[in-house]
Write an enzyme that holds these catalytic residues in place. Structure first.
Site, PDB file in Angstrom:
ATOM      1  N   CYS A 471      85.392  72.108  -4.165  1.00  0.00           N
ATOM      2  CA  CYS A 471      83.965  72.131  -3.833  1.00  0.00           C
ATOM      3  C   CYS A 471      83.637  71.027  -2.834  1.00  0.00           C
ATOM      4  CB  CYS A 471      83.113  71.878  -5.071  1.00  0.00           C
ATOM      5  SG  CYS A 471      83.519  72.909  -6.471  1.00  0.00           S
ATOM      6  N   HIS A 527      75.602  69.992   8.891  1.00  0.00           N
ATOM      7  CA  HIS A 527      74.164  69.782   9.073  1.00  0.00           C
ATOM      8  C   HIS A 527      73.375  71.081   8.941  1.00  0.00           C
ATOM      9  CE1 HIS A 527      70.683  67.554   9.844  1.00  0.00           C
ATOM     10  NE2 HIS A 527      71.006  66.929  10.980  1.00  0.00           N
ATOM     11  N   ASP A 531      70.480  68.047   5.120  1.00  0.00           N
ATOM     12  CA  ASP A 531      69.670  67.214   6.022  1.00  0.00           C
ATOM     13  C   ASP A 531      70.157  65.774   5.975  1.00  0.00           C
ATOM     14  OD1 ASP A 531      68.130  69.406   6.326  1.00  0.00           O
ATOM     15  OD2 ASP A 531      66.627  68.781   4.829  1.00  0.00           O
TER      16      ASP A 531
END
Lengths: 554, 476
Positions: A471, A527, A531
């Site tokens: 992950c 991105h 954020d």
């Protein structure tokens, strides 16, 4: 009437499992669902239950044997036969008619379970579950026609995206035919060799070959079916130069479609009724082939979803300027290169830098290591274990970091599990084994696991499955040096944490400067998903946990 | 007078392959010129082959059917045969079809040049026509020059009493004694026609069965049915023909050869066809033609010269119009830039005899030669209501399945209308259908066609119209 029931290994969730305990002996009477043998998978140990109640009449496995789904464990005499006879005496016309000739299933039974017969049989040995959906390259063929091999002997070496592995022989015997060559592509179920088993050889079957399989009731045939099915995908093995278009199960329009796209239909898996190749199968094959990164320089440049146009660099004759040596890239480099390149050019990377005060956790760690040594636990706690725990905590707090973009880029897939990849430097190159369920494991357990993984990684024994399902990734260069770096996100993950060398620094506590051990953190993130503010919060949280690990239990 | 034409595609020969290639290319937006030595389009098939023979076979069938009615209580009396009228009806049939082709050709703006075309280079063809020479400069050429009948050297071919299939279709007279040399499809079809018109027909065949390409059991049914109609001499050959004023005296040799010379009024030579590869000066274009006259092509129908294609009889067996048409489409499409290839699983064959014989895919014999694991299901027409009602129960429907998968690999039908029924098996083979697919498809009852579904049910073990060999005995 046949009241002998074969006991076959059910789906055990792995490729091969080891028998670690035999719970009953031949002659014992047992209840349905009572465990006959205990096997150990890489995740757990489990009992293989008796399919029916009755007397155990044969046992074909011993402790230490490796068995897989469909293998014959033994036979049982069904208690109170009549209950089992009922289904046999009430034949549904259709299925019985479809397997009409009695000789057929009997002839096939030995192939499924050759240990139960006398004499020699030629059996097909196929590629087992290798933890890869697609095809993998055969990089070495270890045997030749005529070789006498033992069970578990390596037949061929495969290379997946991340690891190399040997395909072991399912049985002992003499190699009659080798059906793959170096450079071929194979997948689960591909035919590797034809093997003549000298059934006397396997040590496990000392008892006389039971006549039972010959007198199989329809029910027993049904249970052998899955094994035969496993051999079914064989026609897809790609090395057959002769393309018998008759063997391909599809219609003329699909054959034309495939031709137009240059698709070799022998490589396409049919998903239609009875494995018929459908239009969609050809389409998804094309899609897969287009999306699959190819390990060539030109592809690497041209690849990427944006179709990046780069001016080709001119070849330079370096030898004009001095002595040179050409060294081939390692296998892992060749494979990982295109992935890294794709990730670098397709993911908008931002790297957030921060520092964690690890003065206290380091003191605690050193104390604990003294304890570990005293108790002879056989491992040391490394700083990385604490970073793993802190990262797991941060991932829980900021689930956006534990996600992947959906294929169409329209949604975010959030994961409810926390598996973290750890980049390991090995003599062959960089590999990233995955530590599973980090949030649920303690410091000791993680330490032991990390030790095992790194040994495995350095010995090149990691399986594909060991490197899947991550992950988030941690890449630690702390043992070497440096103040910061910008790691590349390991897609489809959305963030990666780089760790550099910790350093004692003067920190202002409001009154004066205090010496604090500071750990530099460099976290790159995608991105599109994350954020900047969120990234800052994540690293602040992570650093906070590292500075006071009591927060882990909050 | 000399003409010069420039075109994107020139097609040499306007048989079924040639005109199909020309029309397909035109429909794909290419500029096409079609060169044909005959005055009409359609080639051998339409002018002197498939179509006129079917017109005459229709006549034969009605004569035979009318005669057969006598045993069902309807008597028509002796037929009166007006050969001129039959001939002109046949010509009408041809005219209707070739005229239609001419119209379609115009509608597609395909320019037709009449005359014999020969290559002069890999870019040019010269056509020698009645009204002078035409030079055609082309980007691509499709050779569709077909085949012609094989003559035998020991036969007085100049004698007007020795005819080939074209001569037979001319229907000059009805000979009293007629010998058909060659027991293949063409010989048997023409033999059927002349027999119905009143000739005594003998058939001599070198192989040990008629129509050697078909399975023995299928041909055997045909042979048994025609025992009285034809004098059939198998494993026998003609070694000499002595042309005398009162007839052609034939010497036979072989297993069933008559000891003495036998006199015939006419001999029909139907021993096969040879490709016309040598007739178009292909070497001038650099195209390789083998000794027998075949032109080798890739699966795109491309010859060894990149811009020259070849289709139909001239590229190899089977020499069948429907094969040529499909090859024609592929060649035209490849020229138009499509990535197509000629890749059929099967090409059907039909003998329009009485009864008809039709087969497609692998035959039982081929399956054995290839070592295929097959299971054959035979549905005898004696169990077909429709066949019984038509008083034609000699037929049978035979399906060949891959044993393991039940996949339809081939099939053969002998019986009336067998040819019309074959399409379903072709489709099954092409689609990769299996016995279950065919068996579960509802076939209308009562039809001859349902025998295909019933044969699949035999394989499946679900047949109820016959004793079921795969029925399961209930255990006690």
């Amino acid at each position: 009437m046949s009241d002998i029931q074969q006991i076959l290994v059910p789906d055990v969730g792995g490729d091969e499992v080891e028998v670690i305990e035999i719970c009953f002996a031949v002659g014992d009477t047992l209840e349905a669902d009572e465990g006959i043998v205990t096997v150990e998978t890489d995740k757990a140990s489990m009992d293989i239950p008796a399919p029916v109640a009755g007397e155990l009449t044969a046992l074909n496995v011993a402790v230490g044997d490796k068995i897989k789904e469909g293998d014959l464990i033994g036979e049982m005499k069904v208690a109170g036969g009549s209950a089992e006879e009922a289904p046999a005496a009430e034949p549904e016309p259709a299925p019985v008619v479809e397997t009409p000739a009695e000789p057929a299933p009997i002839a096939e039974a030995p192939a499924a379970a050759p240990v139960a017969t006398g004499g020699s049989e030629v059996i097909d040995v196929v590629v087992p579950d290798i933890g890869e959906d697609g095809e993998v390259d055969v990089i070495d063929v270890l045997i030749a026609v005529g070789d006498e091999i033992a069970e578990e002997d390596g037949l061929i070496t495969l290379e997946t995206d991340k690891a190399t592995m040997d395909v072991p022989s399912s049985h002992a015997g003499i190699v009659k035919e080798v059906l793959v060559a170096t450079g071929d592509k194979v997948k689960q179920g591909s035919l590797v060799i034809k093997l003549e088993t000298n059934s006397g050889a396997p040590a496990a079957i000392e008892q006389p070959a039971a006549p039972a399989p010959v007198a199989q009731a329809p029910k027993a045939e049904a249970t052998t079916a899955p094994v035969e099915k496993k051999a079914a995908p064989v026609p897809h093995h790609p090395q057959s130069g002769v393309k018998s278009s008759g063997a391909i199960y599809t219609s003329p329009s699909i054959r034309r479609l495939a031709r137009e796209f240059g698709v070799d239909l022998t490589l396409v898996k049919g998903t239609g009724n009875k494995n018929r190749i459908l239009k969609e199968d050809v389409q998804s094959f094309v899609k897969y082939e287009l999306s699959r990164p190819k390990a060539s320089a030109s592809n690497s440049v041209a690849g990427g979803s944006g179709g990046l146009q780069v001016v080709a660099s001119k070849p330079v004759d370096f030898s004009k300027f001095g002595e040179i040596e050409t060294k081939e890239l390692s296998r892992i480099q060749k494979i990982s290169g295109p992935f890294l390149h794709k990730n670098w050019v397709t993911i908008p990377h931002v790297t957030q830098f921060d520092e964690a005060d690890i003065t206290n956790v380091e003191a605690f760690r050193k104390e604990q290591n003294v304890v570990c040594e005293k108790q002879k636990l056989g491992f040391k706690i490394t700083p990385l274990v604490f970073i793993l725990k802190a990262a797991a905590d941060a991932l829980k707090t900021f689930p956006t970091f534990n996600s992947s973009l959906s294929e169409d880029g329209e949604s975010l897939i959030l994961k409810k599990y926390i598996h973290i990849g750890v980049a390991v430097d090995t003599p062959n190159g960089l590999v990233v084994p995955v530590v599973r369920d980090v949030d649920k494991k303690g410091i000791h357990e993680l330490s032991r696991e990390l030790l095992e993984i790194s040994i495995k990684a350095r010995e090149g024994k990691l399986k594909a499955a060991d490197m899947q399902g991550g992950c988030f990734t941690i890449s630690s260069l702390g043992g070497i040096g440096g103040t910061a770096f910008t790691p590349i996100v390991n897609a489809p993950e959305v963030a990666i944490l780089g760790v550099s060398k910790s350093e004692m620094k003067p920190k202002w506590n409001g009154k004066d400067f205090e010496p604090k051990l500071m750990l530099p953190l460099s976290m790159s993130y995608d991105h599109r998903v994350i954020d900047g503010a969120l990234a800052a919060r994540f690293t602040v949280h992570l650093a906070g946990v590292m500075s006071d690990i009591r927060k882990l239990i909050l | 007078m000399s003409n010069e034409i420039k075109t994107q595609v020139v097609v040499l020969g306007a048989g079924p392959g040639g005109y199909s290639a020309a029309f397909r290319a035109a429909d794909l937006g290419l500029d096409v010129v079609l060169v044909e030595s005959r005055a009409t389009l359609g080639g051998v098939c339409l002018n002197v082959g498939c179509i006129p023979s079917k017109a005459l076979l229709h006549v034969a069938k009605v004569i035979d059917d009318a005669a057969a009615m006598a045993s069902h209580g309807v008597t028509f009396g002796q037929p009166k045969i007006d050969l001129d009228k039959i001939r002109s009806w046949k010509e009408d049939v041809i005219g209707q079809l070739t005229g239609g082709l001419g119209g379609m050709s115009k509608a597609r703006k395909v320019k037709t040049v009449t005359g014999f075309g020969k290559f002069t280079s890999d870019k040019t063809i010269e056509v020698e026509g009645a009204d002078g020479k035409t030079t055609i400069t082309f980007d691509n050429a499709i050779i569709a020059c077909g085949s012609s009948v094989i003559d035998l050297p020991f036969i007085p071919n100049d004698d007007p009493r020795v005819i080939d299939s074209t001569g037979a279709l001319e229907l000059e007279d009805v000979p009293g004694e007629m010998l058909v040399l060659g027991g293949g499809i063409i010989g048997l079809e023409m033999g059927t026609v002349y027999s119905a018109l009143g000739s005594n027909v003998s058939v001599v065949e070198f192989a040990d069965q008629l129509v050697p390409a078909a399975d023995k059991d299928i041909v055997k049914i045909y042979t048994n049915f025609n025992k009285k109609k034809f004098n059939i001499m198998l494993s026998t050959k003609v070694v000499a023909v002595d042309a005398k004023d009162d007839g052609l005296y034939v010497t036979f040799e072989g297993k069933n050869a008559p000891a003495e010379q036998v006199r015939y009024d006419k001999i029909l030579v139907a021993v096969g066809r040879k490709p016309n590869g040598h007739l178009v000066a292909a070497d001038k274009a650099g195209v390789n033609v083998d000794e027998r006259g075949f032109i080798n092509v890739s699966n795109e129908l491309r010859t060894n010269v990149n811009n020259i294609f070849a289709i139909g009889d001239v590229v190899g067996q089977p020499m069948l119009a429907h094969k040529a048409v499909h090859e024609a489409h592929v060649a035209a499409e490849v020229i138009a830039g499509k990535k197509h290839v000629f890749d059929p699983r099967c090409i059907p064959s039909i003998a329009y005899t009485d009864p008809e014989m039709a087969w497609v895919g692998v035959t039982e014999r081929e399956a054995k030669e290839q070592g295929l694991n097959i299971e054959v299901a035979n549905f005898p027409w004696a169990a077909s209501g429709r066949a019984i009602a038509s008083a034609r129960t000699e037929g049978k429907t035979k399906m060949i399945f891959e044993k393991e998968t039940g996949r339809v690999l081939g099939g053969a039908i002998v019986g009336i209308n067998a040819g019309e029924m074959l399409g379903e098996i072709c489709l099954a083979v092409e689609m990769g259908a299996d016995a279950e697919d065919v068996g579960l498809t509802i076939h209308a009852h009562p039809t001859l066609n349902e025998s295909i579904g019933l044969a699949a049910e035999i394989f499946e073990g679900s047949i109820t119209d016959l004793p079921n060999a795969k029925a399961v005995k209930k255990k006690k």
